[in-house]
Write an enzyme that holds these catalytic residues in place. Structure first.
Site, PDB file in Angstrom:
ATOM      1  N   ILE A 147       0.815  -1.219   0.000  1.00 38.80           N
ATOM      2  CA  ILE A 147       0.000   0.000   0.000  1.00 38.80           C
ATOM      3  C   ILE A 147       0.842   1.259   0.000  1.00 38.80           C
ATOM      4  CG2 ILE A 147      -1.972  -1.091   1.118  1.00 38.80           C
ATOM      5  CD1 ILE A 147      -0.997   0.039   3.763  1.00 38.80           C
ATOM      6  N   GLY A 148       2.131   1.120   0.059  1.00 44.82           N
ATOM      7  CA  GLY A 148       2.972   2.313   0.038  1.00 44.82           C
ATOM      8  C   GLY A 148       4.432   1.943   0.019  1.00 44.82           C
ATOM      9  N   ARG A 149       5.227   2.927  -0.308  1.00 40.98           N
ATOM     10  CA  ARG A 149       6.672   2.721  -0.318  1.00 40.98           C
ATOM     11  C   ARG A 149       7.343   4.007   0.122  1.00 40.98           C
ATOM     12  NH1 ARG A 149       9.591  -1.343  -1.813  1.00 40.98           N
ATOM     13  NH2 ARG A 149      11.817  -1.073  -2.176  1.00 40.98           N
ATOM     14  N   ALA A 196      11.157   5.881   1.812  1.00 43.75           N
ATOM     15  CA  ALA A 196      12.550   6.044   1.413  1.00 43.75           C
ATOM     16  C   ALA A 196      13.376   4.809   1.720  1.00 43.75           C
ATOM     17  CB  ALA A 196      13.138   7.267   2.117  1.00 43.75           C
ATOM     18  N   GLY A 233      11.873   1.510   2.720  1.00 41.97           N
ATOM     19  CA  GLY A 233      11.225   0.211   2.653  1.00 41.97           C
ATOM     20  C   GLY A 233       9.802   0.330   2.160  1.00 41.97           C
ATOM     21  N   ALA A 234       9.104  -0.804   2.223  1.00 42.67           N
ATOM     22  CA  ALA A 234       7.743  -0.883   1.709  1.00 42.67           C
ATOM     23  C   ALA A 234       6.762  -1.051   2.857  1.00 42.67           C
ATOM     24  CB  ALA A 234       7.614  -2.042   0.730  1.00 42.67           C
ATOM     25  N   ASP A 245       9.656  14.681  10.680  1.00 43.86           N
ATOM     26  CA  ASP A 245       9.142  14.452   9.323  1.00 43.86           C
ATOM     27  C   ASP A 245       7.624  14.579   9.306  1.00 43.86           C
ATOM     28  OD1 ASP A 245       9.460  14.032   6.620  1.00 43.86           O
ATOM     29  OD2 ASP A 245       9.408  11.854   6.760  1.00 43.86           O
TER      30      ASP A 245
END
Length: 956
Positions: A14-16, A18, A20-21, A133
């Site tokens: 569902i996402g990636r 900087a 990892g996934a 962040d």
């Protein structure tokens, strides 16, 4: 041994990020969905590995209703760090904004999210965790549309030995002190959160620019656009208050939550915090926890002087009932070291009233006790009405003073100044006025009951966006009236020295931290009484001011730092003005871990040689940016919109003709996608004052292509142009596959300028690169002679005029007599709205080949503009590439040229002519057609010259 991964069933990615996934998984036993963040440790730097382990340990200790739920974490086979967190069905905030199709969120919902995020950030900061962040893509939503703050990959636990100066995060959300390479603290998260709330309200980033230089300029000026009018002034002022340039003047999360505007939401969502707790790596006792927080917060030389809250795990300090008081024997020259002795002594004796008077609230957070809630031990206060009046007077006085980012302890001064437009802090004992955006008359008393509520609706009230709790830390000040206030010049020099010193030093230790607080505490009561004294003296000059006698001198002499406001440092990239269009943005989707600075001092991130100006007007001062970005090329993503651009010319002097032939620099433009690109400009011909060895595109100004009119009437004295060797033209050809797309980018052609009159023929072909004003508009071609700068307002008018001229002329009509010849002060340039994909690579290569075969040959170009001394301007021919007639003629000419070259065995030139054609070639047909016509024109000139020279020899 069974792996923990066997407990989960992998569903989808569902996402990636900087490192990892993010994979959606299903727990087999619980039958519940979770998110598995899988960070690969192999082929990572030591810093990245350490960051992964840090995130794993940190998120395991964080438990809060508005922070993503932690399930478990482990290291899989020594290769992956696996972190399992709760699944947020609502996606992230960035996705939700995209799906809203421009329909703004209701203010009630926005305030709900705002409050929940503030509670989460307050919880993190009270437990010494810096997120670093905060951005919209890291704010997740549950199915009930509640907020969950996530992605602690860059989070950091502040400790005593931390410098907290690593340049990490996402550029659009970075605070000014981080971009300026100044150690930062918790207020950096407040800035990032302000950027998030702004983006959630306006559906656009608070700060975006062409490149890093433009972004830094906007951030340093805190230059944000207006928020939508559908939101209340209180909310707008709260957001603006979080985006104050100086971190000292930004409110912390606890202060924002105390604002009356947010109280209904705080009361609604704070009760869920009763179960929130944190499990530290080691127990924090009262003394060490307070010391650790004080020292770690000092990693920012100008932040967190008033954020002194500890968690409910700590032993709470209580103001003792005895009459111990901190006295000042010589308040005229009290230094921080002197304050330190008192603070340490009182802290060891259990008397912390010199630091802060606090009390625990219902949620375990120690909060400052307001002045009307202090014990009787503390110094008596003024009556409430008088204090409110003095607060307004303090606002009026504070508005006249500005403080630059690095001037940590600038105090309001009575010195006249022109800084009327700068918002300045007001150390006022009222937290309810953080978010007012109006201006109050200084001479009008305000009833205390209406001060907090009515001022938000007063059209003329001024926004005191930052208010600190009243800390009457020195009950009895003993001023030395025989002291004389230093002169403004001396104070200014002292402040400059302190500012430079603060930039260079490492974060101070606890003594410095506590001394600053005590120093600040001692000053507040004196500030207020001094303001009232000054106003009384103005109204009644004959009446001596008791307040001034008692407190003025001690306040002035309490610190060697100047009370004169330091002139605002305006850091603008170029003296000629920098255009940073808001429609062009640096990508906000990439966390720049690789942007982190190396530890050695040889790679400074930014070195500002600043020229201070006396007033606060944002004029273009000469400032030199020197960049050295280590390992940035693979991490930083820069996006370019194709709708607007800023232009700057790079000029080449031509001593032969007196005409300044302008080299065109094609800056690459990309559609807003996810392809990372780093702009590089290695040309020494740029006008900016940057070091020539930098690899980053160094300025917010774009260059633009100067085109020529194709004149059907050859000039009487055409310019002879020499061909330069191929090594003098540098082109980037790494985007061959993307250029053929609809919104493909212009390849950048970096051409070196030379002081001698040799100009490459490539310039003229580049100038034929046509820009389309619209899909149905003819190509705009122009000649620029002696162009200096481009004014966008005049530019648009010129473009409109030229479009009107072209609408009146068809391709079959005779050439129009109107042509735009730039005088030295004229500005003209087509605004590229839908640029043709043009490849300078093939053109450059082809001409370089020509130059290698005949380097000494001098050719005259049939479409070179007439000399500046010619009274009659060249005639412009209206060219429409889409015209079938012209295209047929051009293709016919190309075939004839090819046949002639083949017949004359000029195979090298034939290869050059045919090179742009083919399936895998990046040059479009139109460019190749013009290339062929240009070559044919030059060949005709050569033949005519040869014939004329042969006939002259025959006659002789």
């Amino acid at each position: 041994m069974e792996s923990r991964m066997d407990q989960y069933e992998l569903m989808e990615q569902i996402g990636r990020g900087a490192f990892g996934a993010a994979i959606l998984v299903h727990h087999k036993a619980e039958r519940k969905k979770y998110v598995l963040k899988k960070i690969r440790l192999a082929r990572q730097t030591e810093r990245c590995r350490r960051s992964a382990h840090q995130e794993m340990s940190l998120i395991a200790r964080v438990q809060h209703p508005y922070i993503v739920e932690f399930k478990e974490a482990w290291v899989e086979k020594g290769c992956y760090v696996c972190i399992v967190t709760g699944y947020c069905e609502g996606g992230d905030m960035a996705e939700l904004m995209k799906k809203s199709n421009g329909v703004y969120f209701p203010e009630e919902k926005l305030c709900k999210w705002f409050t929940q995020l503030l509670l989460a950030v307050e919880y993190l900061h009270s437990n010494y965790v810096l997120h670093r962040d905060l951005k919209c893509s890291n704010i997740f939503l549950t199915k009930d549309q509640d907020v969950r703050l996530g992605d602690f990959g860059l989070a950091k636990t502040l400790k005593a030995d931390d410098l907290t100066s690593s340049v990490v995060g996402t550029p659009n959300y970075m605070c000014p002190e981080l971009l300026a390479d100044i150690p930062y603290g918790f207020k950096s998260d407040i800035w990032s959160l302000g950027c998030c709330i702004y983006e959630m309200a306006a559906y656009r980033p608070a700060f975006k620019a062409f490149d890093m230089a433009g972004l830094i300029s906007k951030v340093n000026r805190s230059s944000i656009g207006p928020l939508p009018p559908c939101y209340s002034p209180s909310l707008k002022a709260l957001i603006k208050g979080m985006l104050r340039k100086n971190p000292e003047y930004r409110p912390n999360a606890s202060e924002i939550l105390k604002h009356p505007y947010l109280q209904p939401y705080v009361e609604q969502y704070r009760p869920t915090l009763s179960a929130a707790s944190i499990t530290p790596e080691k127990p924090l006792n009262s003394r060490e926890g307070r010391r650790s927080m004080a020292e770690s917060q000092n990693s920012n030389s100008s932040s967190e002087k008033d954020n002194f809250y500890v968690s409910d795990k700590n032993i709470r300090y209580v103001v003792p009932s005895n009459g111990n008081k901190v006295t000042e024997t010589d308040s005229g020259f009290v230094d921080d070291e002197d304050i330190l002795d008192h603070v340490q002594q009182s802290a060891e004796n259990g008397n912390l009233q010199s630091v802060s008077a606090t009390k625990p609230d219902g949620h375990g957070i120690l909060k400052p006790v307001h002045s009307d809630q202090r014990p009787d031990v503390i110094q008596p206060r003024h009556p409430k009405t008088i204090r409110n009046i003095m607060m307004v007077l303090k606002e009026e006085k504070a508005r006249e003073n500005g403080s630059p980012m690095r001037s940590n302890r600038s105090r309001p001064s009575s010195v006249p100044t022109q800084k009327n437009n700068v918002e300045t802090p007001s150390k006022i004992p009222k937290l309810g006025d953080i978010a007012h955006s109006s201006k109050t008359n200084a001479s009008t008393p305000i009833p205390p009951s209406k001060l907090a509520s009515d001022s938000a609706r007063t059209p003329g009230s001024f926004p005191p966006k930052h208010h600190m709790p009243v800390i009457d830390s020195s009950p009895k000040l003993k001023p030395r009236n025989d002291r004389i206030s230093p002169s403004p010049a001396a104070k200014h020099e002292a402040e400059e020295a302190m500012s430079v010193k603060r930039r260079q030093r490492t974060p101070p230790t606890l003594p410095r931290r506590t001394s600053l607080i005590a120093h600040q505490s001692r000053q507040l009561g004196a500030d207020i009484s001094n303001m009232a004294a000054k106003e009384t003296a103005k109204l009644h000059p004959s009446v001596p001011s008791e307040s001034e006698t008692n407190s003025h001198q001690s306040r002035v002499h309490a610190s060697p730092v100047s009370t004169t406001p330091e002139p605002k440092r305006t850091s603008v990239g170029s003296a000629k003005g920098m255009q940073s269009e808001s429609s062009n943005s640096i990508s906000s989707s990439l966390s720049m871990q690789a942007f982190e600075l190396c530890d050695d001092a040889s790679t400074p991130y930014i070195d500002m040689t600043e020229h201070t100006t006396p007033d606060d007007h944002r004029r273009s001062c000469h400032s030199e940016y020197s960049y050295s970005f280590p390992d940035i090329s693979s991490e930083m993503m820069i996006r370019r919109d194709e709708h607007s651009t800023s232009m700057r010319l790079t000029e080449i002097p031509d001593s032969v003709s007196g005409v300044q032939n302008t080299i065109a620099h094609h800056q690459p433009e990309r559609e807003q996608g996810s392809c990372p690109t780093v702009l590089k400009d290695d040309s020494p011909a740029t006008l900016q004052s940057y070091e020539p060895n930098t690899s980053q595109h160094q300025h917010g100004d774009d260059k633009f292509t100067v085109k020529e009119f194709v004149s059907s009437v050859p000039g009487p004295a055409p310019l002879p142009l020499h061909v330069e060797p191929s090594h003098q033209v540098n082109s980037h050809s790494d985007n061959k596959t993307s250029v053929m797309s609809q919104n493909s980018a212009l390849e950048k052609n970096n051409s070196h300028s030379h002081p001698h009159p040799v100009v490459d023929d490539v310039i003229h072909v580049i100038r034929h690169s046509s820009f389309r004003v619209g899909s149905d508009q003819p190509v705009m071609e122009s000649v620029e002679v002696g162009v200096q700068n481009v004014d966008m307002g005049k530019l648009i008018n010129v473009v409109r005029d030229e479009m009107e001229v072209r609408k009146g002329a068809t391709p079959s009509e005779s050439p129009t007599t109107r042509s735009i010849i730039s005088e030295p002060d004229s500005r003209t340039e087509p605004r590229p709205k839908e640029p043709d994909p043009i490849t300078n690579y093939s053109e450059t290569k082809s001409f370089n080949s020509c130059s290698d075969s005949s380097p000494a040959e001098t050719r005259t170009n049939s479409f070179v503009p007439e000399e500046e001394t010619t009274p009659t301007p060249p005639v412009k021919e209206t060219l429409d590439i889409k015209s079938f007639r012209q295209r047929a003629e051009a293709l016919e000419g190309l075939l004839e040229l090819s046949a002639d070259l083949l017949e004359q065995s000029r195979l090298e030139e034939l290869a050059i002519v045919l090179q742009p054609f083919g399936k895998n070639k990046v040059s479009p047909r139109e460019t190749a057609i013009w290339l062929a016509k240009s070559l044919k024109g030059m060949m005709i000139e050569d033949i005519n010259n040869n014939n004329s020279s042969g006939s002259s020899r025959n006659c002789s």
